[in-house]
Motif scaffolding. Structure first.
Motif, PDB file in Angstrom:
ATOM      1  N   LEU A  59       0.829  -1.204   0.000  1.00 38.41           N
ATOM      2  CA  LEU A  59       0.000   0.000   0.000  1.00 38.41           C
ATOM      3  C   LEU A  59       0.862   1.252   0.000  1.00 38.41           C
ATOM      4  CD1 LEU A  59      -3.054   1.169   0.627  1.00 38.41           C
ATOM      5  CD2 LEU A  59      -2.034   1.534   2.880  1.00 38.41           C
ATOM      6  N   HIS A  60       1.874   1.282   0.883  1.00 39.55           N
ATOM      7  CA  HIS A  60       2.707   2.481   0.982  1.00 39.55           C
ATOM      8  C   HIS A  60       3.598   2.650  -0.247  1.00 39.55           C
ATOM      9  CE1 HIS A  60       2.002   4.449   4.859  1.00 39.55           C
ATOM     10  NE2 HIS A  60       1.520   3.275   5.219  1.00 39.55           N
ATOM     11  N   LEU A  61       4.130   1.579  -0.771  1.00 40.96           N
ATOM     12  CA  LEU A  61       4.988   1.690  -1.945  1.00 40.96           C
ATOM     13  C   LEU A  61       4.198   2.074  -3.199  1.00 40.96           C
ATOM     14  CD1 LEU A  61       7.317  -1.367  -1.251  1.00 40.96           C
ATOM     15  CD2 LEU A  61       7.946   1.058  -1.137  1.00 40.96           C
ATOM     16  N   ARG A  62       2.906   1.811  -3.194  1.00 40.57           N
ATOM     17  CA  ARG A  62       2.040   2.224  -4.307  1.00 40.57           C
ATOM     18  C   ARG A  62       1.296   3.512  -3.958  1.00 40.57           C
ATOM     19  NH1 ARG A  62       4.598  -0.648  -6.514  1.00 40.57           N
ATOM     20  NH2 ARG A  62       4.907   1.154  -7.841  1.00 40.57           N
ATOM     21  N   ASN A  63       1.703   4.169  -2.877  1.00 41.82           N
ATOM     22  CA  ASN A  63       1.147   5.463  -2.486  1.00 41.82           C
ATOM     23  C   ASN A  63      -0.370   5.437  -2.314  1.00 41.82           C
ATOM     24  OD1 ASN A  63       1.704   8.121  -1.677  1.00 41.82           O
ATOM     25  ND2 ASN A  63       0.962   8.908  -3.633  1.00 41.82           N
ATOM     26  N   GLY A  64      -0.834   4.424  -1.586  1.00 42.68           N
ATOM     27  CA  GLY A  64      -2.247   4.353  -1.226  1.00 42.68           C
ATOM     28  C   GLY A  64      -3.079   3.404  -2.055  1.00 42.68           C
ATOM     29  N   ARG A  65      -2.475   2.770  -3.054  1.00 42.10           N
ATOM     30  CA  ARG A  65      -3.218   1.820  -3.890  1.00 42.10           C
ATOM     31  C   ARG A  65      -2.868   0.389  -3.508  1.00 42.10           C
ATOM     32  NH1 ARG A  65      -5.749   3.737  -8.357  1.00 42.10           N
ATOM     33  NH2 ARG A  65      -5.444   1.822  -9.558  1.00 42.10           N
ATOM     34  N   PHE A  66      -3.857  -0.480  -3.670  1.00 41.77           N
ATOM     35  CA  PHE A  66      -3.641  -1.903  -3.411  1.00 41.77           C
ATOM     36  C   PHE A  66      -4.471  -2.698  -4.395  1.00 41.77           C
ATOM     37  CE2 PHE A  66      -4.829  -5.885  -1.174  1.00 41.77           C
ATOM     38  CZ  PHE A  66      -3.557  -6.420  -0.988  1.00 41.77           C
ATOM     39  N   GLU A  67      -3.777  -3.549  -5.137  1.00 41.51           N
ATOM     40  CA  GLU A  67      -4.408  -4.406  -6.147  1.00 41.51           C
ATOM     41  C   GLU A  67      -5.284  -3.596  -7.094  1.00 41.51           C
ATOM     42  OE1 GLU A  67      -6.266  -7.681  -4.111  1.00 41.51           O
ATOM     43  OE2 GLU A  67      -4.328  -8.693  -3.801  1.00 41.51           O
ATOM     44  N   GLY A  68      -4.750  -2.459  -7.515  1.00 42.51           N
ATOM     45  CA  GLY A  68      -5.388  -1.695  -8.581  1.00 42.51           C
ATOM     46  C   GLY A  68      -6.422  -0.682  -8.139  1.00 42.51           C
ATOM     47  N   ARG A  69      -6.700  -0.544  -6.854  1.00 41.39           N
ATOM     48  CA  ARG A  69      -7.673   0.459  -6.430  1.00 41.39           C
ATOM     49  C   ARG A  69      -7.112   1.294  -5.289  1.00 41.39           C
ATOM     50  NH1 ARG A  69     -11.354  -0.495  -2.213  1.00 41.39           N
ATOM     51  NH2 ARG A  69     -10.943  -2.395  -0.999  1.00 41.39           N
ATOM     52  N   THR A  70      -7.579   2.522  -5.181  1.00 39.80           N
ATOM     53  CA  THR A  70      -7.116   3.425  -4.142  1.00 39.80           C
ATOM     54  C   THR A  70      -7.818   3.096  -2.831  1.00 39.80           C
ATOM     55  OG1 THR A  70      -6.665   5.201  -5.718  1.00 39.80           O
ATOM     56  CG2 THR A  70      -6.950   5.835  -3.408  1.00 39.80           C
ATOM     57  N   VAL A  71      -7.022   2.778  -1.812  1.00 40.40           N
ATOM     58  CA  VAL A  71      -7.547   2.484  -0.475  1.00 40.40           C
ATOM     59  C   VAL A  71      -7.402   3.703   0.426  1.00 40.40           C
ATOM     60  CG1 VAL A  71      -7.292   1.022   1.575  1.00 40.40           C
ATOM     61  CG2 VAL A  71      -7.054   0.027  -0.717  1.00 40.40           C
ATOM     62  N   ILE A  72      -6.251   4.387   0.331  1.00 39.02           N
ATOM     63  CA  ILE A  72      -5.990   5.604   1.102  1.00 39.02           C
ATOM     64  C   ILE A  72      -5.661   6.715   0.117  1.00 39.02           C
ATOM     65  CG2 ILE A  72      -4.621   6.677   2.935  1.00 39.02           C
ATOM     66  CD1 ILE A  72      -6.119   4.252   3.942  1.00 39.02           C
ATOM     67  N   ALA A  73      -6.294   7.873   0.266  1.00 37.93           N
ATOM     68  CA  ALA A  73      -6.041   8.992  -0.649  1.00 37.93           C
ATOM     69  C   ALA A  73      -4.563   9.360  -0.635  1.00 37.93           C
ATOM     70  CB  ALA A  73      -6.893  10.192  -0.255  1.00 37.93           C
ATOM     71  N   PRO A  74      -3.924   9.454  -1.805  1.00 41.37           N
ATOM     72  CA  PRO A  74      -2.474   9.712  -1.856  1.00 41.37           C
ATOM     73  C   PRO A  74      -2.045  10.958  -1.087  1.00 41.37           C
ATOM     74  CG  PRO A  74      -3.254   9.035  -4.004  1.00 41.37           C
ATOM     75  CD  PRO A  74      -4.480   9.215  -3.150  1.00 41.37           C
ATOM     76  N   ARG A  75      -2.796  12.060  -1.215  1.00 40.12           N
ATOM     77  CA  ARG A  75      -2.379  13.290  -0.546  1.00 40.12           C
ATOM     78  C   ARG A  75      -2.406  13.132   0.971  1.00 40.12           C
ATOM     79  NH1 ARG A  75      -1.527  18.354  -2.220  1.00 40.12           N
ATOM     80  NH2 ARG A  75      -2.335  17.836  -4.283  1.00 40.12           N
ATOM     81  N   ILE A  92       9.887  -1.818  10.601  1.00 42.11           N
ATOM     82  CA  ILE A  92       9.513  -1.664   9.200  1.00 42.11           C
ATOM     83  C   ILE A  92      10.391  -0.560   8.629  1.00 42.11           C
ATOM     84  CG2 ILE A  92       7.635  -0.058   9.779  1.00 42.11           C
ATOM     85  CD1 ILE A  92       6.134  -1.136   7.315  1.00 42.11           C
ATOM     86  N   THR A  93      10.966  -0.800   7.441  1.00 41.30           N
ATOM     87  CA  THR A  93      11.786   0.204   6.763  1.00 41.30           C
ATOM     88  C   THR A  93      11.481   0.131   5.271  1.00 41.30           C
ATOM     89  OG1 THR A  93      13.571  -0.030   8.375  1.00 41.30           O
ATOM     90  CG2 THR A  93      14.124   1.026   6.291  1.00 41.30           C
ATOM     91  N   TYR A  94      11.244   1.296   4.665  1.00 43.33           N
ATOM     92  CA  TYR A  94      11.076   1.277   3.214  1.00 43.33           C
ATOM     93  C   TYR A  94      11.625   2.554   2.595  1.00 43.33           C
ATOM     94  CZ  TYR A  94       6.781   4.252   3.099  1.00 43.33           C
ATOM     95  OH  TYR A  94       5.871   5.280   3.178  1.00 43.33           O
ATOM     96  N   TYR A  95      11.988   2.424   1.322  1.00 43.27           N
ATOM     97  CA  TYR A  95      12.537   3.508   0.516  1.00 43.27           C
ATOM     98  C   TYR A  95      11.514   3.807  -0.585  1.00 43.27           C
ATOM     99  CZ  TYR A  95      17.173   2.846   2.652  1.00 43.27           C
ATOM    100  OH  TYR A  95      18.221   2.777   3.520  1.00 43.27           O
ATOM    101  N   PRO A  96      10.731   4.876  -0.454  1.00 45.67           N
ATOM    102  CA  PRO A  96       9.634   5.096  -1.403  1.00 45.67           C
ATOM    103  C   PRO A  96      10.075   5.154  -2.859  1.00 45.67           C
ATOM    104  CG  PRO A  96       9.432   6.581   0.461  1.00 45.67           C
ATOM    105  CD  PRO A  96      10.764   5.914   0.599  1.00 45.67           C
ATOM    106  N   SER A  97      11.113   5.905  -3.161  1.00 46.93           N
ATOM    107  CA  SER A  97      11.500   6.061  -4.556  1.00 46.93           C
ATOM    108  C   SER A  97      12.199   4.817  -5.095  1.00 46.93           C
ATOM    109  CB  SER A  97      12.420   7.267  -4.716  1.00 46.93           C
ATOM    110  OG  SER A  97      13.621   7.056  -4.017  1.00 46.93           O
ATOM    111  N   GLU A  98      12.667   3.961  -4.196  1.00 48.84           N
ATOM    112  CA  GLU A  98      13.292   2.709  -4.622  1.00 48.84           C
ATOM    113  C   GLU A  98      12.260   1.605  -4.791  1.00 48.84           C
ATOM    114  OE1 GLU A  98      16.919   2.584  -4.966  1.00 48.84           O
ATOM    115  OE2 GLU A  98      16.283   4.665  -4.956  1.00 48.84           O
ATOM    116  N   ASP A  99      11.060   1.817  -4.223  1.00 48.20           N
ATOM    117  CA  ASP A  99       9.969   0.850  -4.335  1.00 48.20           C
ATOM    118  C   ASP A  99      10.344  -0.482  -3.680  1.00 48.20           C
ATOM    119  OD1 ASP A  99       7.406   0.240  -4.996  1.00 48.20           O
ATOM    120  OD2 ASP A  99       7.808  -0.239  -7.087  1.00 48.20           O
TER     121      ASP A  99
END
Length: 582
Positions: free
Chosen positions: A277-293, A340-347
């Protein structure tokens, strides 16, 4: 946490509040991640063997693919049940980014705003300062800048206060800084911010979490309820060290009162979906779950921590190569350690869950993974490095409490035990009961009426060993007397890290006033009040402050915190009588 060319863009986006694009190009090829997995798994096996940590579960996501999902070790020492990707662990403070993601879901739906004031969401809510009460927002609570002292109020959970009581009793915690000026990690504050955000829905926080996040992400093993963790058939039991071995710590820590800050339980499989969800900026399996902004706001720096920045539930920093890095650890003294650790631009991101007292192993594994990914080899021996960090961290907490060497021999005797028996109260901690137990005494704390035997140490000082997430060392129970008779005060070290540990015998001088802080200059105050009330004294034909002077002269040279509290209350009683006289 960004790759070099894009890191400056991402960092700038964070600072000016721009939203990430919905679809992120993966800079790290999932095939490259998979190529490093054999070396990473060997590192995990070796590190677990070095530390003896009973169980681990790990998920790695890259390019919206779950490229690694594995369990190691056992759910409970001495039993054969193995950890799997579906084993449920307590997340501890890894619950915080989960919590802010849930609030982002509400913000994106228009149910609440980040800058909504807590007092508007929770009628009757109060903090220690009127200005803070009026202005503190969801944003400030979730970024630890409300002015509450670090960890203040956590002991309330140990002794059984529920979430409503936590929010009610916050008004009795003295704030250490003006609103928005100071970072201090607060589980109570975080809980208030999240619970307030859920108020407009009319649902309990736990139900909001399920509806907004867990169900849409197919996180079927995840819950914000303690009972769900206890009832899970595939559950990792917490462990603590006993000498050089690990032993189960039963029952597990119940942090449901602070669930948004520390009460989530989940599996590596479920947390892999959360990472997606976070690496896709709020999307999961093709639909928006959390608004990106709204989601973007959670990883926007809100305040400096001194070594980096804190967003809304996330530590925000850059690695040595300038990549934007978002992470959060979880740590239960009672036996849970997560990261938990993630790099957004590295996906790419990783989640490590363990069922042990925190010694830094999850963080060591996460950093080792990123070394392999970016540099082809592990650069440092992270296990002892993080182990030393956590050892210093736990020692810094232990140092907050007094230590008690062996008492003198012979020790000054106690008074008759009946003089200590009774109920003692404070606004913050409620009632503590001192009762007879066998040939000695015991103290009962909080709504749970948790009972601890009191062991005589010397004079009017007894010791007991509290049990709970915030219990680290034996606690003193100091009884204070004003002359003969029964004890008037009880100072409990376990309660006193913010100087609020003094309780007053029930029924004694039930007048308002803060008796926790001794008078800075009682001689000057009493003389000033005496001068100002000469006319009243003359009119009354007597000296209403004579009793005050008698008590003060008796104890003024005793360097005793409890005595100062007794004098403060005695002064309040007499002054109230003076100024109330017609």
């Amino acid at each position: 946490m960004s790759r070099i060319a894009k890191s400056a863009i991402v960092v700038t986006a964070l600072w000016v509040g721009q939203a990430f694009v919905t679809e992120v190009e993966a800079f790290v090829d999932p095939a490259h991640v998979r190529s490093q997995l054999p070396a990473f798994e060997q590192y995990v096996i070796q590190s677990q063997a070095r530390t003896g940590v009973p169980g681990l579960s790990i998920a790695i996501v890259a390019g919206d693919q779950v490229v690694y999902l594995e369990g190691f070790g056992v759910r409970r020492i001495g039993q054969p049940a193995a950890v799997s990707p579906d084993t449920v662990f307590q997340l501890a403070s890894l619950s915080k980014p989960v919590g802010s993601t849930i609030v982002a879901g509400l913000v994106g739906r228009g149910a609440v705003r980040w800058d909504a004031r807590i007092a508007a969401l929770i009628p009757g809510f109060r903090m220690n300062l009127p200005d803070t009460t009026a202005r503190v927002t969801v944003r400030e609570m979730l970024s630890h800048q409300s002015g509450l002292p670090e960890y203040a109020g956590d002991v309330l959970v140990d002794v059984g206060f529920n979430r409503h009581e936590l929010m009610t009793r916050t008004r009795f915690i003295t704030l250490e800084a003006p609103l928005g000026t100071h970072y201090a990690y607060s589980n109570v504050g975080y809980t208030i911010g999240a619970a307030a955000a859920a108020r407009p829905t009319g649902l309990a926080w736990e139900d909001v979490a399920k509806a907004v996040l867990y169900r849409p992400l197919k996180m079927h093993s995840t819950s914000s309820r303690y009972d769900d963790f206890i009832d899970a058939s595939n559950r990792a039991d917490p462990h603590v060290r006993s000498g050089s071995t690990w032993v189960p710590r039963i029952p597990p820590n119940d942090d449901e009162a602070e669930s948004p800050a520390g009460g989530v339980s989940s599996s590596a499989r479920d947390m892999a979906n959360y990472l997606r969800l976070h690496l896709r900026n709020g999307r999961f399996e093709g639909r928006t779950v959390i608004a990106p902004r709204a989601l973007e706001e959670t990883r926007t720096p809100q305040i400096s921590t001194g070594s980096g920045y804190y967003g809304l539930g996330w530590n925000v920093s850059t690695d040595p190569e300038g990549r934007l890095r978002l992470n959060h650890s979880g740590a239960f003294n009672s036996g849970a350690a997560t990261v938990i650790t993630y790099y957004p631009s590295e996906d790419v991101g990783i989640v490590v869950l363990s069922n042990s007292f925190p010694i830094g192993l999850p963080e060591a594994l996460a950093d080792g993974f990123f070394d392999l990914l970016y540099k082809g080899a592990i650069q440092r021996d992270y296990v002892p490095l993080f182990g030393e960090f956590y050892a210093r961290f736990w020692q810094s907490i232990i140092d907050l409490y007094p230590t008690y060497p062996p008492p003198p021999v012979p020790a000054p005797p106690a008074r008759p035990l009946a003089s200590y028996v009774g109920a003692y109260t404070s606004d913050l901690y409620g009632t503590a009961e001192v009762v007879r137990m066998g040939q000695g005494l015991a103290v009962r704390l909080g709504p749970k009426r948790v009972t601890y035997p009191l062991e005589h140490y010397a004079g009017d000082l007894f010791l007991f060993r509290p049990v709970g997430e915030n219990a680290y060392v034996p606690s003193g129970a100091h009884f204070g007397f004003a002359g003969h008779g029964t004890a008037r005060t009880l100072l409990i070290d376990y309660y006193n890290t913010e100087g609020k540990g003094t309780l007053i015998r029930a029924g004694n001088d039930p007048l308002p006033g803060n008796i926790q802080e001794p008078l800075r200059n009682p001689t000057k105050l009493v003389k000033r009040v005496a001068t100002q009330t000469n006319r009243l004294q003359s009119a009354l034909g007597r000296s209403p402050l004579a009793g005050v002077w008698t008590v003060f002269k008796r104890y003024s040279y005793a360097n005793n915190f409890v005595v100062a509290n007794v004098f403060n209350r005695y002064l309040a009683v007499n002054l109230a009588r003076v100024f109330a006289h017609p």
